[in-house]
Design an enzyme around this catalytic site. Structure first.
Site: not given
Length: 658
Positions: A193, A274-276, A279
């Site tokens: 991830d 929330m990283r998706a 990014v």
């Protein structure tokens, strides 16, 4: 010899675009390239460095500080305004799989720190990669703690080294690029991830394209400089486009409509955290800059989602990464405002290949086929009809460990002497490896201070005084599954329960970074269904398709397991084995089947073995328990493989005792 030109690489538009977008905006978080061997992954990555704009670097700075904005806490600084500088190409730093931690993050000279109070820091690969590219080939084979260090530095833009109370921090802003062959094992989901983008690559099946690949490669090997010169103009034009996109990037706007589309897409694919979203937003902005647009459009979000989400929606380590094109289009339409006419004609920007093709034959992760049972014809070995039974839902399995303390590869299963973990003592003076032990070093140096003429503050330390810590951690093991696939195992849905239990143990092996292998026996013989590998996905696939039928050649299964362990001990002597024998204990193939099985068990003496007893029903013979006694193994009924079952049994026994 000049590197292979970037524009000379045939095909792979997804990889080409992902590398370009990461170069335009390092904040995207780097690229993970997944693909089979021999697909030119490394060739394209190494060619990327030649496309990056040159850098202004402060003279004499080992950390590549920018003279316009030097790092205020640079170990080689502080750098005054107007410090002398020079211009050089961006670096591509390669990190070897076997690199030690000090080689990656840098090292501190403990001898000078104790004797002179001076912080003598020797930079590592992270410092060399600052403001450039850091390339890790076979990143899935890198030790987990080093991958954690790399990804933390890439996310924070800084690297910190702390040794015995001395701390050094420096800038470490780089584009992280990793390549891997999934057949050799996966990255942990948490590490997967952390990569911004991921790309699946495969060799072309088109004869014409394969011919062109070979033609260009042979031409390059015959005359590298001449071949590179032929593509120099194309590479220069692409480099100019990347530099123009970098200048445009700060001015690109991300409107609320695009943000809503990103949120809708990420929610639709049920990604964690929330990283998706972040990014995907950064990638969409970079793609807009690459296409020469001043605002993010639906097309930018579509391209960003294809690159940023496939590896984030995996729900199970055995599920292949990927996204559904139909689901992506539906999510974009759901978030699309009425006045937006939708995506227009394809706009690939200045470069080529900005529209990644849809993956063929994709299946949404987690959609494992329902358990099924089907009859198959005999195999010509006298084993009779075969049944292929699917597995059920996996569960958290008990943790089985190898006895004693090893010195194998770092992992999470059995006790071992490693270079990380808790300190349990001091290495012998002849062993000069690992982290220094401060107290032991001071005790070794203290008796010699008068003879060395110490007259002021500080401790006079010599090289022979250095002592290093002895640490105990965990190692990864070779978990060899030896599975009975005879006809008796196919009765009463027993094989479905067996496959579920073994798959659960495989999931545990995946999480503990073990190597796994699979031996099966049925009819009148045994076979090595999967040679020892770190790819537990391959083992899971072989297990799912395992047929059952015929007699039970238990002796042949034990002999094959002993042979595999003997060969593997030569290939990988530091990795200790754990044998998981899955059987009901019956031996029905050939003359003297029981006696031969007991004799074969003697060859496995000294190997930590678990006998998973698959016998069921009211009338039980207890043969698996007897076999465990001959092997000196732990006897575990199939129903007690689950960790929850064991915990319940312990609570029940404790309650009765009370």
């Amino acid at each position: 010899m000049k590197p292979y030109p970037f524009t000379a690489v045939v095909g792979m538009p997804d990889l080409r675009l992902a590398l370009i977008l990461s170069s335009i905006s390092p904040a995207v978080g780097g690229v993970l390239v997944r693909g089979e061997k021999g697909t030119a992954k490394s060739t394209m990555v190494r060619a990327l460095a030649g496309l990056l704009p040159q850098l202004d670097v402060v003279d004499g700075c080992r950390f590549s500080c920018d003279p316009a904005a030097p790092d205020p806490v640079c170990p080689d600084g502080p750098h005054p305004a107007g410090a002398p500088a020079h211009r050089r190409p961006a670096r591509l730093v390669e990190l070897p799989v076997g690199a030690a931690e000090d080689r990656v993050v840098g090292s501190l000279n403990l001898e000078k720190a104790l004797s002179a109070g001076v912080t003598d820091y020797q930079p590592g690969l992270l410092a060399a990669a600052n403001r450039g590219l850091l390339y890790v080939d076979e990143v899935n084979l890198l030790h987990d703690h080093l991958v954690d260090t790399l990804l933390d530095a890439a996310a924070m833009g800084r690297a910190t080294v702390e040794r015995e109370g001395v701390s050094v921090s420096h800038a470490a802003r780089f584009v992280l690029i990793g390549t891997m062959n999934p057949e050799e094992g996966e990255l942990r989901p948490q590490l997967l991830d952390r990569f911004g983008l991921t790309v699946e690559v495969a060799s072309s099946r088109e004869p014409e394209q394969r011919v062109e690949v070979v033609r260009r490669r042979l031409a390059y090997e015959a005359d590298p400089d001449g071949f590179a010169s032929a593509y120099a103009a194309e590479d220069a034009a692409l480099a100019a486009d990347i530099e123009a996109a970098q200048r445009l990037l700060p001015a690109v706007k991300l409107p609320d409509d695009a943000l809503r589309q990103i949120a809708e897409v990420c929610a639709s694919f049920e990604v964690d955290g929330m990283r998706a979203d972040i990014v995907t937003a950064r990638t969409a902005v970079a793609h807009a800059a690459w296409a020469g647009r001043s605002a993010v459009t639906t097309e930018d979000v579509r391209v960003a989602a294809r690159l940023a989400l496939p590896h984030r929606r995996r729900r199970n380590p055995f599920d292949a990464p990927g996204i559904s094109e139909e689901q992506l289009e539906q999510a974009l339409q759901d978030a699309q405002p009425p006045e937006d006419p939708g995506p227009g004609p394809e706009d690939d920007g200045p470069g080529s290949g900005s529209q990644p093709p849809a993956a063929e034959g994709e299946q949404p992760p987690g959609d494992r086929p329902a358990p099924q049972q089907q009859q198959q014809p005999g195999d010509g070995t006298g084993s009779g009809p075969q049944n292929t039974v699917g597995s059920g839902e996996t569960f958290r399995a008990r943790v089985f460990r190898v006895k004693g303390t090893g010195e194998g590869e770092r992992g999470r299963r059995s006790r071992a002497i490693t270079d990380t973990g808790r300190t349990i003592g001091v290495q012998p003076p002849s062993v000069r490896d690992g982290r220094p032990h401060l107290v032991a070093t001071m005790r070794a140096a203290a008796p010699h201070q008068r003879s060395r003429g110490r007259s002021g503050p500080g401790l006079l330390v010599r090289t022979q005084d250095l002592r290093f810590a002895l640490r105990e951690g965990r190692e990864g093991n070779l978990v060899l599954f030896c599975v009975d696939a005879s006809g008796s195992m196919g009765a009463r849905t027993r094989m479905r329960e067996v496959k579920t239990a073994v798959l659960s143990l495989l999931l545990d092996a995946y999480q503990r970074r073990d190597k796994v292998g699979l031996v099966t026996f049925r009819g009148d013989s045994a076979e090595l269904a999967l040679p020892p590998t770190i790819s537990v996905e391959a083992a899971a696939a072989r297990l799912e398709g395992l047929p059952t039928g015929g007699r039970t050649p238990l002796a042949e299964g034990l002999l094959e397991a002993a042979r595999v362990l003997r060969v593997e001990a030569i290939r990988d002597p530091r990795r200790r084995p754990l044998l998981v024998l899955v059987t009901d204990g019956r031996a029905t193939s050939g003359a003297d089947a029981v006696a031969r099985s007991q004799a074969a068990a003697g060859l496995l003496a000294g190997v930590t073995t678990i006998v998973m007893d698959c016998e069921s029903g009211r009338m039980r013979l207890g043969l698996a328990a007897e076999l465990a006694g001959h092997l000196g193994a732990e006897h575990v009924p199939l129903a007690e493989v689950a960790a929850e079952t064991l915990a319940a049994a312990v609570r029940d026994r404790t309650g009765r005792a009370a």
